[in-house]
Every structure is written in C-alpha cells, then in structure tokens.
Design a protein around this motif. Sequence first.
Motif, short mmCIF file in Angstrom:
data_model
loop_
_atom_site.label_atom_id
_atom_site.label_comp_id
_atom_site.label_asym_id
_atom_site.label_seq_id
_atom_site.Cartn_x
_atom_site.Cartn_y
_atom_site.Cartn_z
N LEU A 51 -2.37 -2.50 -6.06
CA LEU A 51 -3.08 -1.34 -6.75
C LEU A 51 -2.39 -0.10 -6.72
CD1 LEU A 51 -6.80 -2.25 -6.52
CD2 LEU A 51 -5.58 -2.01 -8.72
N ALA A 52 -2.28 0.19 -5.68
CA ALA A 52 -1.56 1.56 -5.38
C ALA A 52 -0.24 1.79 -5.78
CB ALA A 52 -1.61 1.78 -3.75
N THR A 53 0.69 0.78 -5.80
CA THR A 53 2.05 0.69 -6.34
C THR A 53 2.05 0.40 -7.77
OG1 THR A 53 2.55 -1.50 -5.44
CG2 THR A 53 2.91 0.49 -3.95
N HIS A 54 1.00 0.11 -8.40
CA HIS A 54 1.17 -0.36 -9.66
C HIS A 54 0.16 0.25 -10.73
CE1 HIS A 54 3.88 -3.40 -7.81
NE2 HIS A 54 4.50 -3.47 -9.14
N GLN A 55 -0.04 1.32 -10.30
CA GLN A 55 -1.34 2.08 -11.03
C GLN A 55 -1.34 2.31 -12.57
OE1 GLN A 55 -2.67 5.76 -9.17
NE2 GLN A 55 -2.00 4.86 -7.15
N GLY A 56 -0.11 2.09 -13.03
CA GLY A 56 0.17 2.08 -14.59
C GLY A 56 -0.12 0.88 -15.31
N VAL A 57 -0.36 -0.25 -14.48
CA VAL A 57 -0.47 -1.43 -15.17
C VAL A 57 -2.06 -1.83 -15.08
CG1 VAL A 57 -0.12 -3.92 -14.70
CG2 VAL A 57 1.72 -2.32 -13.80
N PRO A 58 -2.49 -2.24 -16.25
CA PRO A 58 -4.18 -2.66 -16.38
C PRO A 58 -4.64 -3.62 -15.23
CG PRO A 58 -3.05 -2.59 -18.75
CD PRO A 58 -1.88 -2.52 -17.50
N ARG A 59 -5.53 -3.51 -14.75
CA ARG A 59 -6.07 -4.21 -13.84
C ARG A 59 -6.25 -5.71 -14.34
NH1 ARG A 59 -10.20 0.20 -11.64
NH2 ARG A 59 -8.69 1.19 -10.17
N GLU A 60 -6.62 -5.92 -15.52
CA GLU A 60 -6.53 -7.51 -15.90
C GLU A 60 -5.01 -7.89 -15.82
OE1 GLU A 60 -7.59 -4.58 -17.94
OE2 GLU A 60 -9.64 -4.92 -17.41
N LEU A 61 -4.16 -7.24 -16.12
CA LEU A 61 -2.89 -7.92 -16.07
C LEU A 61 -2.58 -8.09 -14.46
CD1 LEU A 61 -0.91 -5.92 -18.76
CD2 LEU A 61 -1.81 -8.23 -18.78
N LEU A 62 -2.68 -7.10 -13.63
CA LEU A 62 -2.44 -7.29 -12.27
C LEU A 62 -3.23 -8.41 -11.83
CD1 LEU A 62 -2.85 -3.60 -10.61
CD2 LEU A 62 -0.74 -5.10 -11.02
N ALA A 63 -4.70 -8.79 -12.31
CA ALA A 63 -5.34 -9.86 -11.73
C ALA A 63 -4.69 -11.28 -12.27
CB ALA A 63 -7.01 -9.66 -12.57
N VAL A 64 -4.06 -11.30 -13.29
CA VAL A 64 -3.25 -12.37 -13.76
C VAL A 64 -2.26 -12.75 -12.73
CG1 VAL A 64 -1.96 -13.39 -15.61
CG2 VAL A 64 -4.05 -12.36 -16.09
N ALA A 65 -1.42 -11.50 -12.56
CA ALA A 65 -0.20 -11.57 -11.60
C ALA A 65 -0.31 -12.11 -10.24
CB ALA A 65 0.50 -10.30 -11.82
N ILE A 66 -1.51 -11.44 -9.73
CA ILE A 66 -1.87 -11.76 -8.17
C ILE A 66 -2.33 -13.04 -8.12
CG2 ILE A 66 -3.64 -10.93 -6.53
CD1 ILE A 66 -3.19 -8.28 -7.63
N LYS A 67 -3.03 -13.27 -9.17
CA LYS A 67 -3.78 -15.04 -8.95
C LYS A 67 -2.45 -15.63 -9.04
CE LYS A 67 -6.82 -17.67 -11.80
NZ LYS A 67 -6.99 -18.69 -10.58
N GLN A 68 -1.64 -15.69 -9.60
CA GLN A 68 -0.21 -16.24 -9.83
C GLN A 68 0.45 -16.46 -8.27
OE1 GLN A 68 2.45 -15.55 -13.05
NE2 GLN A 68 0.81 -15.87 -14.38
N CYS A 69 0.16 -15.31 -7.59
CA CYS A 69 1.10 -15.38 -6.38
C CYS A 69 0.28 -15.38 -5.02
CB CYS A 69 1.55 -13.80 -6.08
SG CYS A 69 2.57 -13.20 -7.63
N ARG A 70 -1.05 -15.49 -5.06
CA ARG A 70 -1.89 -15.69 -4.19
C ARG A 70 -2.57 -17.07 -4.29
NH1 ARG A 70 -2.13 -11.85 0.17
NH2 ARG A 70 -4.06 -13.28 0.70
N PRO A 71 -2.22 -18.27 -3.30
CA PRO A 71 -2.90 -19.55 -3.52
C PRO A 71 -4.23 -19.56 -2.72
CG PRO A 71 -1.03 -19.59 -1.76
CD PRO A 71 -1.30 -18.06 -2.44
N ASP A 72 -4.62 -18.55 -2.34
CA ASP A 72 -6.10 -18.29 -1.75
C ASP A 72 -6.91 -18.01 -2.91
OD1 ASP A 72 -4.90 -15.74 -1.64
OD2 ASP A 72 -5.90 -15.21 0.08
#
Length: 119
Positions: A51-72
């Motif tokens: 979140l801190a390093t990608h503040q310009g990216v909408p949270r919905e898009l960050l959620a999709v990206a993070i979900k792909q990277c985190r098996p948990d």
Amino acid sequence: MTPTTALPSPTELALDWMLPGARNAPADSMHRIQTLCTAYPDLFTALITVLATHQGVPRELLAVAIKQCRPDLESFSREDVSQLLIAAWNGGKSGMDAVHRARSSQGKRSSASLSWVKE
C-alpha cells in the motif's frame, strides 16, 4: 584480492515509480508487488508495504495483484482482500487482524447455519 560486487544500475536505484502520480506499467507493478509479498511473510507487513509503495494504484487492483501473490489469501475474495487493505491502512495491525478473523470465519459460519448443507 576481494571480489567486487556489481553495483546496481541507475535504473535499478531509481525510485521515481514511488512518486505521487507516477505512471507505472502493470507488469512492473506486478513484479514489485510479487517481490514485496515474497519478501515479507507476515501478512500485515506485506499489505502495508504494498500500500505504501503503490499509493497511485486503486485498492481494488492491488487486491487482485496481492491475492495472486499470497497463497494464504487464496480462499478470500477480491472484496475481502480489498477490505483487508483498507483495514490495514486505517486500523493498523489490530484493525487488519479483526477484518481477517471476520472474513476467515465468514465462509465457515454461512454454511454451518444451514442444517441441510453438507460439507
């Protein structure tokens, strides 16, 4: 004679991508998010760092990206991960933990409340 380590290139050292309003290619952002999620096994630390390093990216898009990277977060929906991001940013670790617990048990409770549903 000691071996010399290769210095990072100026492109690798550039932090322009973190400036407010910076436009980044989706592939570059995805690579950075994947690197951060891998570097920080603790969920809160990973979320708050992304979140801190990608503040310009909408949270919905960050959620999709993070979900792909985190098996948990595999069992979580995009909306759940988005809510985790909001909770981490606004409520810190305790806020994120509360939302994580609620979202984790939400799926379990919904099927358990219907006596005719078999798991």
